[in-house]
Design a protein around this motif. Structure first.
Motif, PDB file in Angstrom:
ATOM      1  N   THR A 182       0.806  -1.246   0.053  1.00 15.62           N
ATOM      2  CA  THR A 182       0.311  -0.114   0.304  1.00 15.62           C
ATOM      3  C   THR A 182       0.753   1.390  -0.090  1.00 15.62           C
ATOM      4  O   THR A 182       0.620   1.822  -0.781  1.00 15.62           O
ATOM      5  CB  THR A 182      -0.431  -0.468   1.262  1.00 15.62           C
ATOM      6  N   MET A 183       2.274   1.421   0.686  1.00 10.91           N
ATOM      7  CA  MET A 183       2.687   2.244   0.689  1.00 10.91           C
ATOM      8  C   MET A 183       3.849   2.654  -0.452  1.00 10.91           C
ATOM      9  O   MET A 183       3.916   3.555  -0.147  1.00 10.91           O
ATOM     10  CB  MET A 183       4.137   2.152   2.322  1.00 10.91           C
ATOM     11  N   LYS A 184       3.470   1.190  -0.844  1.00 13.00           N
ATOM     12  CA  LYS A 184       4.281   1.020  -2.484  1.00 13.00           C
ATOM     13  C   LYS A 184       3.458   2.236  -3.036  1.00 13.00           C
ATOM     14  O   LYS A 184       4.083   3.076  -4.247  1.00 13.00           O
ATOM     15  CB  LYS A 184       4.869   0.211  -3.022  1.00 13.00           C
ATOM     16  N   PHE A 185       2.475   1.861  -3.705  1.00 11.87           N
ATOM     17  CA  PHE A 185       1.525   2.355  -4.363  1.00 11.87           C
ATOM     18  C   PHE A 185       1.063   4.107  -4.357  1.00 11.87           C
ATOM     19  O   PHE A 185       0.948   4.510  -5.147  1.00 11.87           O
ATOM     20  CB  PHE A 185       0.073   1.714  -4.464  1.00 11.87           C
ATOM     21  N   ILE A 186       0.857   3.739  -2.860  1.00 16.56           N
ATOM     22  CA  ILE A 186       1.245   5.735  -2.471  1.00 16.56           C
ATOM     23  C   ILE A 186       2.239   6.462  -2.746  1.00 16.56           C
ATOM     24  O   ILE A 186       1.726   7.535  -3.482  1.00 16.56           O
ATOM     25  CB  ILE A 186       0.898   5.439  -1.048  1.00 16.56           C
ATOM     26  N   LEU A 187       3.467   6.429  -2.791  1.00 16.46           N
ATOM     27  CA  LEU A 187       4.353   6.693  -3.513  1.00 16.46           C
ATOM     28  C   LEU A 187       4.186   7.383  -4.510  1.00 16.46           C
ATOM     29  O   LEU A 187       4.457   7.656  -5.602  1.00 16.46           O
ATOM     30  CB  LEU A 187       5.641   6.467  -2.701  1.00 16.46           C
ATOM     31  N   LEU A 188       4.178   6.055  -5.754  1.00 14.39           N
ATOM     32  CA  LEU A 188       3.872   5.790  -6.885  1.00 14.39           C
ATOM     33  C   LEU A 188       2.444   7.126  -7.267  1.00 14.39           C
ATOM     34  O   LEU A 188       3.366   8.151  -8.240  1.00 14.39           O
ATOM     35  CB  LEU A 188       3.185   4.254  -7.549  1.00 14.39           C
ATOM     36  N   GLN A 189       2.217   6.965  -6.582  1.00 17.95           N
ATOM     37  CA  GLN A 189       0.607   8.101  -6.724  1.00 17.95           C
ATOM     38  C   GLN A 189       0.957   8.995  -6.167  1.00 17.95           C
ATOM     39  O   GLN A 189       0.897  10.381  -7.245  1.00 17.95           O
ATOM     40  CB  GLN A 189      -0.888   7.657  -6.529  1.00 17.95           C
ATOM     41  N   THR A 190       2.147   9.406  -5.631  1.00 20.57           N
ATOM     42  CA  THR A 190       2.756  10.966  -4.928  1.00 20.57           C
ATOM     43  C   THR A 190       3.101  11.228  -6.697  1.00 20.57           C
ATOM     44  O   THR A 190       3.271  12.639  -6.273  1.00 20.57           O
ATOM     45  CB  THR A 190       3.240  10.569  -3.609  1.00 20.57           C
ATOM     46  N   LEU A 191       4.371  10.920  -6.653  1.00 18.70           N
ATOM     47  CA  LEU A 191       5.263  10.691  -7.608  1.00 18.70           C
ATOM     48  C   LEU A 191       4.175  11.250  -8.583  1.00 18.70           C
ATOM     49  O   LEU A 191       4.891  12.128  -9.344  1.00 18.70           O
ATOM     50  CB  LEU A 191       6.080   9.665  -8.111  1.00 18.70           C
ATOM     51  N   VAL A 192       3.220  10.662  -9.271  1.00 15.46           N
ATOM     52  CA  VAL A 192       2.116  11.266 -10.555  1.00 15.46           C
ATOM     53  C   VAL A 192       1.462  12.400 -10.269  1.00 15.46           C
ATOM     54  O   VAL A 192       2.039  13.571 -11.291  1.00 15.46           O
ATOM     55  CB  VAL A 192       1.193  10.582 -10.833  1.00 15.46           C
ATOM     56  N   LEU A 193       1.721  12.368  -9.354  1.00 19.23           N
ATOM     57  CA  LEU A 193       1.382  13.993  -9.050  1.00 19.23           C
ATOM     58  C   LEU A 193       1.522  15.153  -8.897  1.00 19.23           C
ATOM     59  O   LEU A 193       1.651  16.067  -9.781  1.00 19.23           O
ATOM     60  CB  LEU A 193      -0.218  14.253  -7.378  1.00 19.23           C
ATOM     61  N   PHE A 194       3.220  14.913  -8.650  1.00 19.88           N
ATOM     62  CA  PHE A 194       4.286  15.967  -8.223  1.00 19.88           C
ATOM     63  C   PHE A 194       4.403  16.246  -9.526  1.00 19.88           C
ATOM     64  O   PHE A 194       4.689  17.390 -10.411  1.00 19.88           O
ATOM     65  CB  PHE A 194       5.302  15.626  -7.462  1.00 19.88           C
ATOM     66  N   GLY A 195       4.612  15.083 -10.539  1.00 17.53           N
ATOM     67  CA  GLY A 195       4.524  15.583 -11.184  1.00 17.53           C
ATOM     68  C   GLY A 195       3.776  15.847 -12.879  1.00 17.53           C
ATOM     69  O   GLY A 195       4.341  16.895 -13.530  1.00 17.53           O
TER      70      GLY A 195
END
Length: 487
Positions: A182-195
């Motif tokens: 779950t934390m890995k996917f949240i981190l991936l989603q965060t990078l998408v939002l930041f980018g």
């Protein structure tokens, strides 16, 4: 034994599991989303510029004004014709990209369970590079806009960004243990939002200063860098099968799809379908929020200019990324499970939709974005829940369907929600946001039903285990009694 299990690469069921690398595909996803943020808005602006030149509307600094003066009324028919033609070209471009992307993403992401994750990632990057080069040629030589549609139709047969994200999600499912997934996917989603929030900040000024071509040239350089990064630094997580033919690829595709939905152990099929439908509803609603809010703030009583819209478009995903990482990832994940995090995120999204529909001032809209900043976290947690529902050898097939649903949502949301907004904008503008609220409520109900099915299946297994243990004890006791009687 501990050293063996924590080694960097180990083989389990034909899958090479990479455990100790902290950064794998996440950096590549971040760079790709920046490239998309650079190029996607420019394509729409380029179409708008070409259509305006066709009608001799060459003013580049004209801003939309809510006040209806005589000059705007006299030019209404031409402006409406321009808007309709731009909308038609944009729809044709989206349609040309959607259907090839759906098919190729489903096939490539599914077969990545056999051919490896790196090959589909490289294929999608090559397609995105070719699409950027096609745009550069079309813009440089002022070719007809139909070539833009044809190039999108052709190169999206390589899967485009949807394939890249789907395989990246499957990669995360490969390397992350269930407790940390779950934390890995949240981190991936965060990078998408930041980018997605960083790229639009300066692209408008850049286009105004240098034109449309330089951002696409930079995107090509970034894509080439991503290809080199994938080849050199990203380890493969799937052991490829040698001597694969086209016949094997299609047979593997159909068999994988069949197995994904045929198995119904522990109500898996029902839970999987409920989660997929819920994800489709949430993704379609959240993804189309930004285009709708732009339409809202261009009208009275807001009348925003392009600069304020740019700041809003940058602030919204960045705030969502910060809230998803710190509140959702570090705080909520320690207090509750995936289901609880999804419910909190959907509740935040519901508040976001209701308050946006009722907002009448600029300050309220920016405050609403802060309140609803957890509205994007269900997307990441849905991915984690879906990944945990299926087996290790089904990650590619699962996220192939997830990518197909995302592409379908991106295509259908403008057609349905956009038409609802047009029909109600003059009579009751908040209606479309209330309908989106209802969609999120339906998704919340589906998630609860999925949770109940999961609890029922667990209770059934516990009862079966208890009965098995009891029966075994009785058998042992009877055997002992029998031995004592014989003696």
């Amino acid at each position: 034994m501990d050293r063996h299990t924590s080694s960097e690469a180990s083989s389990i069921l034909g899958r090479t599991v990479v455990r100790r690398r902290r950064v794998t595909v996440e950096l590549a996803v971040f760079v790709v989303i920046i490239c998309i943020g650079l190029t996607a808005p420019i394509t729409v602006q380029y179409i708008n510029r070409r259509v305006k030149h066709k009608y001799n509307m060459t003013s580049e600094t004209r801003q939309i004004n809510c006040l209806k003066d005589v000059s705007i009324i006299n030019g209404t028919s031409i402006e409406e014709q321009v808007e309709q033609e731009v909308a038609a070209w944009s729809l044709a471009l989206n349609a040309a990209g959607a259907f090839p992307m759906l098919i190729s993403t489903t096939i490539f992401a599914t077969t990545s369970d056999s051919i490896g994750r790196k090959i589909p990632l490289l294929v999608s990057c090559v397609g995105m590079i070719a699409e950027c080069l096609s745009f550069i040629c079309i813009a440089y030589f002022s070719l007809p806009l139909i070539y833009l549609v044809l190039s999108r139709l052709l190169w999206n047969c390589c899967g485009g960004f949807q394939l890249f994200f789907s395989v990246s999600e499957a990669y995360i499912g490969d390397i992350a243990v269930k407790k940390k997934r779950t934390m890995k996917f949240i981190l991936l989603q965060t990078l998408v939002l930041f980018g997605g929030g960083i790229a639009p900040i300066a692209v408008g000024y850049w286009v105004r200063a240098t034109g449309f071509i330089p951002p696409f040239c930079l995107a090509v350089v970034f894509y080439i860098t991503v290809i080199l990064y994938i080849i050199i630094f990203i380890p493969e997580t799937v052991r490829p099968i040698n001597n694969i033919s086209c016949c094997f690829v299609f047979l593997k595709f159909f068999s994988s799809v069949n197995m994904l939905f045929v198995l119904n152990e522990s109500n898996r099929r029902s839970r999987l379908l409920l989660l997929l439908v819920s994800y489709f509803l949430v993704f379609s609603t959240i993804a189309y929020y930004t285009p709708l809010i732009i339409l809202k703030v261009l009208e009275e009583p807001f009348c925003w200019g392009s600069v304020l819209i740019g700041y809003f478009l940058a602030a919204h995903p960045i705030l969502d990324g910060i809230a998803s990482l710190f509140l959702g990832g570090f705080l909520l994940s320690r207090c509750m499970g995936d289901n609880g995090i999804i419910q909190v995120g959907l509740l935040s999204g519901i508040i976001l939709m209701i308050c946006t529909g009722l907002a009448t001032t600029t300050l309220v809209l920016f405050v609403v974005v802060v309140i609803g900043s957890l509205g994007s976290i269900p997307i990441a947690v849905f991915m984690s829940s879906l990944s945990k529902t299926v087996g290790e050898n089904e990650q590619g097939t699962l996220f192939a369907f997830v990518g197909a649903l995302e592409g379908l949502g991106v295509f259908l949301a403008p057609l349905i929600l956009g038409n609802i907004y047009k029909m109600t904008s003059q009579t009751y503008p908040p209606a479309v946001f209330f309908i989106m609220t209802g969609i999120l409520v339906v998704a919340m109900v589906f998630v609860w039903i999925s949770k109940l099915l999961d609890l029922n299946s667990r209770n059934s297994y516990q009862r079966v285990d208890t009965d098995t243990v009891t029966t075994s004890q009785v058998d042992v006791t009877n055997a002992l009694v029998y031995e004592m009687t014989e003696q």
